[in-house]
Design a protein around this motif. Sequence first.
Motif, PDB file in Angstrom:
ATOM      1  N   GLY A 109       5.636  -1.439  -1.375  1.00 42.88           N
ATOM      2  CA  GLY A 109       5.580  -2.792  -1.913  1.00 42.88           C
ATOM      3  C   GLY A 109       6.836  -3.598  -1.675  1.00 42.88           C
ATOM      4  N   GLU A 110       7.947  -2.940  -1.298  1.00 50.10           N
ATOM      5  CA  GLU A 110       9.187  -3.670  -1.030  1.00 50.10           C
ATOM      6  C   GLU A 110       9.143  -4.435   0.285  1.00 50.10           C
ATOM      7  OE1 GLU A 110      12.779  -1.495  -1.396  1.00 50.10           O
ATOM      8  OE2 GLU A 110      12.306  -0.676  -3.388  1.00 50.10           O
ATOM      9  N   VAL A 111       8.268  -4.014   1.211  1.00 49.52           N
ATOM     10  CA  VAL A 111       8.241  -4.668   2.525  1.00 49.52           C
ATOM     11  C   VAL A 111       6.849  -5.130   2.936  1.00 49.52           C
ATOM     12  CG1 VAL A 111      10.293  -3.513   3.422  1.00 49.52           C
ATOM     13  CG2 VAL A 111       8.073  -2.404   3.637  1.00 49.52           C
ATOM     14  N   LEU A 112       5.827  -4.757   2.157  1.00 52.15           N
ATOM     15  CA  LEU A 112       4.459  -5.120   2.502  1.00 52.15           C
ATOM     16  C   LEU A 112       3.807  -5.847   1.341  1.00 52.15           C
ATOM     17  CD1 LEU A 112       3.217  -1.798   4.182  1.00 52.15           C
ATOM     18  CD2 LEU A 112       3.757  -3.930   5.364  1.00 52.15           C
ATOM     19  N   PRO A 113       2.866  -6.747   1.626  1.00 51.24           N
ATOM     20  CA  PRO A 113       2.126  -7.387   0.533  1.00 51.24           C
ATOM     21  C   PRO A 113       1.278  -6.351  -0.211  1.00 51.24           C
ATOM     22  CG  PRO A 113       1.145  -7.925   2.654  1.00 51.24           C
ATOM     23  CD  PRO A 113       2.434  -7.233   2.951  1.00 51.24           C
ATOM     24  N   ASP A 114       0.964  -6.651  -1.440  1.00 48.67           N
ATOM     25  CA  ASP A 114       0.237  -5.694  -2.267  1.00 48.67           C
ATOM     26  C   ASP A 114      -1.085  -5.258  -1.640  1.00 48.67           C
ATOM     27  OD1 ASP A 114       2.248  -5.822  -4.090  1.00 48.67           O
ATOM     28  OD2 ASP A 114       1.225  -7.197  -5.456  1.00 48.67           O
ATOM     29  N   VAL A 115      -1.754  -6.173  -0.943  1.00 49.44           N
ATOM     30  CA  VAL A 115      -3.062  -5.846  -0.380  1.00 49.44           C
ATOM     31  C   VAL A 115      -2.959  -4.698   0.638  1.00 49.44           C
ATOM     32  CG1 VAL A 115      -2.888  -7.541   1.491  1.00 49.44           C
ATOM     33  CG2 VAL A 115      -5.149  -6.849   0.649  1.00 49.44           C
ATOM     34  N   LEU A 116      -1.799  -4.541   1.283  1.00 47.31           N
ATOM     35  CA  LEU A 116      -1.586  -3.416   2.193  1.00 47.31           C
ATOM     36  C   LEU A 116      -0.894  -2.255   1.492  1.00 47.31           C
ATOM     37  CD1 LEU A 116      -0.394  -5.222   5.472  1.00 47.31           C
ATOM     38  CD2 LEU A 116      -2.673  -4.361   4.943  1.00 47.31           C
ATOM     39  N   ALA A 117       0.134  -2.568   0.703  1.00 50.22           N
ATOM     40  CA  ALA A 117       0.924  -1.509   0.064  1.00 50.22           C
ATOM     41  C   ALA A 117       0.071  -0.637  -0.836  1.00 50.22           C
ATOM     42  CB  ALA A 117       2.078  -2.123  -0.718  1.00 50.22           C
ATOM     43  N   GLU A 118      -0.882  -1.230  -1.527  1.00 49.37           N
ATOM     44  CA  GLU A 118      -1.703  -0.461  -2.473  1.00 49.37           C
ATOM     45  C   GLU A 118      -2.634   0.518  -1.775  1.00 49.37           C
ATOM     46  OE1 GLU A 118      -3.634  -3.481  -4.686  1.00 49.37           O
ATOM     47  OE2 GLU A 118      -1.841  -3.999  -5.880  1.00 49.37           O
ATOM     48  N   GLN A 119      -2.822   0.373  -0.470  1.00 53.93           N
ATOM     49  CA  GLN A 119      -3.715   1.283   0.258  1.00 53.93           C
ATOM     50  C   GLN A 119      -2.998   2.527   0.768  1.00 53.93           C
ATOM     51  OE1 GLN A 119      -6.862   0.330   0.020  1.00 53.93           O
ATOM     52  NE2 GLN A 119      -6.032  -1.528  -0.959  1.00 53.93           N
ATOM     53  N   LEU A 120      -1.669   2.531   0.694  1.00 55.59           N
ATOM     54  CA  LEU A 120      -0.908   3.660   1.220  1.00 55.59           C
ATOM     55  C   LEU A 120      -0.721   4.724   0.154  1.00 55.59           C
ATOM     56  CD1 LEU A 120       1.826   1.761   3.285  1.00 55.59           C
ATOM     57  CD2 LEU A 120      -0.307   2.766   4.099  1.00 55.59           C
ATOM     58  N   GLU A 121      -0.952   5.975   0.545  1.00 55.12           N
ATOM     59  CA  GLU A 121      -0.858   7.085  -0.400  1.00 55.12           C
ATOM     60  C   GLU A 121       0.576   7.542  -0.612  1.00 55.12           C
ATOM     61  OE1 GLU A 121      -3.350  10.174   1.060  1.00 55.12           O
ATOM     62  OE2 GLU A 121      -5.165   8.943   1.104  1.00 55.12           O
ATOM     63  N   TYR A 122       1.470   7.234   0.326  1.00 58.51           N
ATOM     64  CA  TYR A 122       2.837   7.725   0.247  1.00 58.51           C
ATOM     65  C   TYR A 122       3.812   6.568   0.452  1.00 58.51           C
ATOM     66  CZ  TYR A 122       0.314  12.064   1.186  1.00 58.51           C
ATOM     67  OH  TYR A 122      -0.572  13.107   1.138  1.00 58.51           O
ATOM     68  N   ASP A 123       5.039   6.802   0.019  1.00 61.70           N
ATOM     69  CA  ASP A 123       6.101   5.846   0.292  1.00 61.70           C
ATOM     70  C   ASP A 123       6.419   5.827   1.786  1.00 61.70           C
ATOM     71  OD1 ASP A 123       6.276   5.230  -2.357  1.00 61.70           O
ATOM     72  OD2 ASP A 123       8.071   6.444  -2.742  1.00 61.70           O
ATOM     73  N   LEU A 124       7.079   4.753   2.213  1.00 61.74           N
ATOM     74  CA  LEU A 124       7.521   4.651   3.603  1.00 61.74           C
ATOM     75  C   LEU A 124       8.879   5.324   3.760  1.00 61.74           C
ATOM     76  CD1 LEU A 124       6.698   0.881   4.264  1.00 61.74           C
ATOM     77  CD2 LEU A 124       5.367   2.859   5.026  1.00 61.74           C
ATOM     78  N   TYR A 125       9.118   5.884   4.937  1.00 61.72           N
ATOM     79  CA  TYR A 125      10.467   6.343   5.244  1.00 61.72           C
ATOM     80  C   TYR A 125      11.375   5.119   5.370  1.00 61.72           C
ATOM     81  CZ  TYR A 125       8.048  10.683   6.497  1.00 61.72           C
ATOM     82  OH  TYR A 125       7.265  11.806   6.487  1.00 61.72           O
ATOM     83  N   LEU A 157      -5.853   4.363  10.515  1.00 58.81           N
ATOM     84  CA  LEU A 157      -4.925   3.626   9.651  1.00 58.81           C
ATOM     85  C   LEU A 157      -5.473   2.244   9.308  1.00 58.81           C
ATOM     86  CD1 LEU A 157      -2.266   3.404   8.172  1.00 58.81           C
ATOM     87  CD2 LEU A 157      -1.173   2.748  10.330  1.00 58.81           C
ATOM     88  N   PHE A 158      -6.056   1.550  10.284  1.00 58.34           N
ATOM     89  CA  PHE A 158      -6.640   0.244   9.995  1.00 58.34           C
ATOM     90  C   PHE A 158      -7.744   0.365   8.943  1.00 58.34           C
ATOM     91  CE2 PHE A 158      -5.507  -1.215  14.566  1.00 58.34           C
ATOM     92  CZ  PHE A 158      -4.224  -1.545  14.153  1.00 58.34           C
ATOM     93  N   ASP A 159      -8.560   1.416   9.068  1.00 58.19           N
ATOM     94  CA  ASP A 159      -9.615   1.642   8.072  1.00 58.19           C
ATOM     95  C   ASP A 159      -9.005   1.897   6.694  1.00 58.19           C
ATOM     96  OD1 ASP A 159     -11.570   1.312   9.965  1.00 58.19           O
ATOM     97  OD2 ASP A 159     -11.866   3.458  10.326  1.00 58.19           O
ATOM     98  N   GLN A 160      -7.963   2.716   6.650  1.00 53.68           N
ATOM     99  CA  GLN A 160      -7.320   3.018   5.376  1.00 53.68           C
ATOM    100  C   GLN A 160      -6.754   1.761   4.728  1.00 53.68           C
ATOM    101  OE1 GLN A 160      -4.201   5.973   5.681  1.00 53.68           O
ATOM    102  NE2 GLN A 160      -3.297   5.408   3.708  1.00 53.68           N
TER     103      GLN A 160
END
Length: 810
Positions: A46-62, A128-131
Amino acid sequence: MSNESTRSSNTVLDAESLAESFPEYEQQLQETAVQAASDADTVPPGEVLPDVLAEQLEYDLYTHQAEALRTLKDGSNVSVATSTSSGKTWVYALYFALRKLENPDARGLFLYPTKALSAGQQEALNGLFDQLGVDARAETYDGDTDQDRKQIIRERVDVPISNFAGINQYLDAHQKWRAVFANCELVVIDEAHTYSGVHGMHVSWVIRRLRRLLDHYGADPQLVCTTATIGNPAEHARLLTGAAFDVIADDGSPHGRREIAFWQPPLQDDGDVVDTVGDSPLPAMRKSTASEAASVLAHLTNHDMQTLMFTDSRQGTEISVKRAIENASAHPASRTDTEYAPYHAGLSQGKREATENALRAGEVDGVVSTSALELGIDIGTMDATVISGYPGTRQSFWQRIGRAGRGTSNSLAVYVPETDGVDQYILDNPAYLLGDNIEDAVVTLSNNPVFAQHVLCAASERPLTRADADWFGPEDRLERAVEMWADAGQMGGSLDRGAQYSGTARPQSEISIYTTSGEQYEVRQTDGEIDMEPLDKERVYRQYHPGAIVVYDGQQYEVQAVVEDTYRPYVEVESTNTRNYTQAIHTKTIDNLSVDRTRSLGNGYQLAAGVGRVVTDYSAYNVVDMFEGTVEEPMVPIDLPPISIRTQLMWISFPDRIIDRVRAAVPTNDYLTPDADSDFVALGECEYTLAGGLHGGEHGMIKMSPLELRLDNDDLGGLSQLAHPEVESPVWFIHDAVEGGVGFAHSIYDNFEAVAERTRERIAQCDCGRTDGCPACLMSSQCGNQNEPLHRTAATELLDAALAQLRDED
């Protein structure tokens, strides 16, 4: 088969267990280094992506992924230079998803070095696009794509995936790509470190042609380069693309515990032979590196460690698989179900994909590969790697061992050195390999033949004007190329009015992005069918000459003929079954020298850099027993014409009186005497010894230059002569091995003192005790004179003399 608790060398490669478990163990294990595990350093998405994308990720970013995304959002181009399996794909996939949210019409163009990697990335990107819930699709567009699918991809698919061999061809029909080019917001160049040498030159010009057409359609996409850890990521990306980049190199990804074992092949038993000089055996030499590496592969797989072994030739993969099968069956821990497979670019796509799938599924125990599996193709999590011979750069070494133990899994790597100088230097100085200093990737735009080929292609795509000096400048160089093609009847007009291609055939079809010549040879089987990719001319003359015995896809073939008097030249092969293979012998001349730069060192010593004609004649071959290394049939004639190139070179010439210095330095009983049937029979002992010193200095500098200049000595060749007709004094040359040159020989000229010092140190300190040296100091398997003559003391004296002149000059 592969698991999280990969066995440590403490249980598989420790000295006590090896004495019992490894056949004929003779203290090969020299040293083991341990790279400790490292935890991930992460950032909430969420620090670098909008919520609509960040909320779909299961893990933090490196952290490096997050920093790259921030930089891209600021509008910069990015080069991500982090380790293998550090999630670089996520950087550009997430950024394209972000662009797609902001502009539903956004298109991307993702370019990979191989078709195999493209296919794997298509699946990963779409997953990834589907996720993420983003309405975007990626699809491969290359020579294997169905014709009726290509138009759909160009018009509707958000991200066409391709390679530069394809892009070179597609730019001629750029109107068909209007929908992609006009809306392109992101161009990705994956595995950018692979683009160096001749390949890198071609890719650099293809990228400039691509960017020129994107500009024509009104697009100015951001660029992302991903690369392994290299020393010059910003410079390399700029040279490759012509654009400026910000570098993201602080790696936040984790890795498991990695052990690196240094494994020295043992000395041959008395009476055995593994190397020869002419017909004379070298006593007490070490066993074949490839054979020893295959034994290590069999040992690891028989201990349930799924292992990937790297070797540097296609034929080597096939031979090593045969050796591994034999070694595995004779191993104390022999299993009846051990499976091995070769992997290299010469195999068909279907065969390569079958091996990739078998690796992921754990259905194959060991694979022997060329650099084709060095890249990011998904092969699952391997337990171990075996490196057969130093791959030429530290970056490549780390890329290869990084194929095992991905993520936080532990892994084992075994390095089996050649007897060559660089390998033995690394074995004696492992800190060189394990340190942080990584080589630069090398790209030069100075090769005029390659430049001219792409200028002709650009003119066929759109008329060239003076404004195109932005892409193909400087302007005077572009103008000379246009005038050359106009004189050849291939181009009309001028830069003032628009220079257009006026030939009949598509010039793009004449370019092979792996060679400076477009000439390719088909391979045909007389007694069956063979599924093999075309070969370039130099490889045909060196490995596929009439009478050559080669191995392809586990089957041996003997070359029956090379047919060149036809529009499409080809090689005819016939299946055979033998324990032999062949090695070509060549002679060489250098003439028509043109000096670009020169440096007088005083007292008759001179350094020079320039261009010249190098003519190589593959005149004969030896038939060698693949298991014993003995020469079964020496000097069988090859009936093929010489190959001529004009390329960059450097040379150092010595005063004629240098023979007096050599005479004083070499004991009389160490003088060399030419054999009665030698080409040097007319020389006296002192002259022949001086010739051995010149030859040894040339060999030594080629051998050791990668340690100082970060290049692969396979890209270099050399020649030494007592009195070259144009230089008129004793001299040795070092030349680039491709038409037009790639700048390597000129780099040795620029750094002569450093390379000479490294060479002098290695020759003088080698413990072989031989007057004529050994593969660890002077001898070269590529020598056309079969390493005749060579003299260690004379070579050391010549280097000392040159270095003394350099120091006096300073």
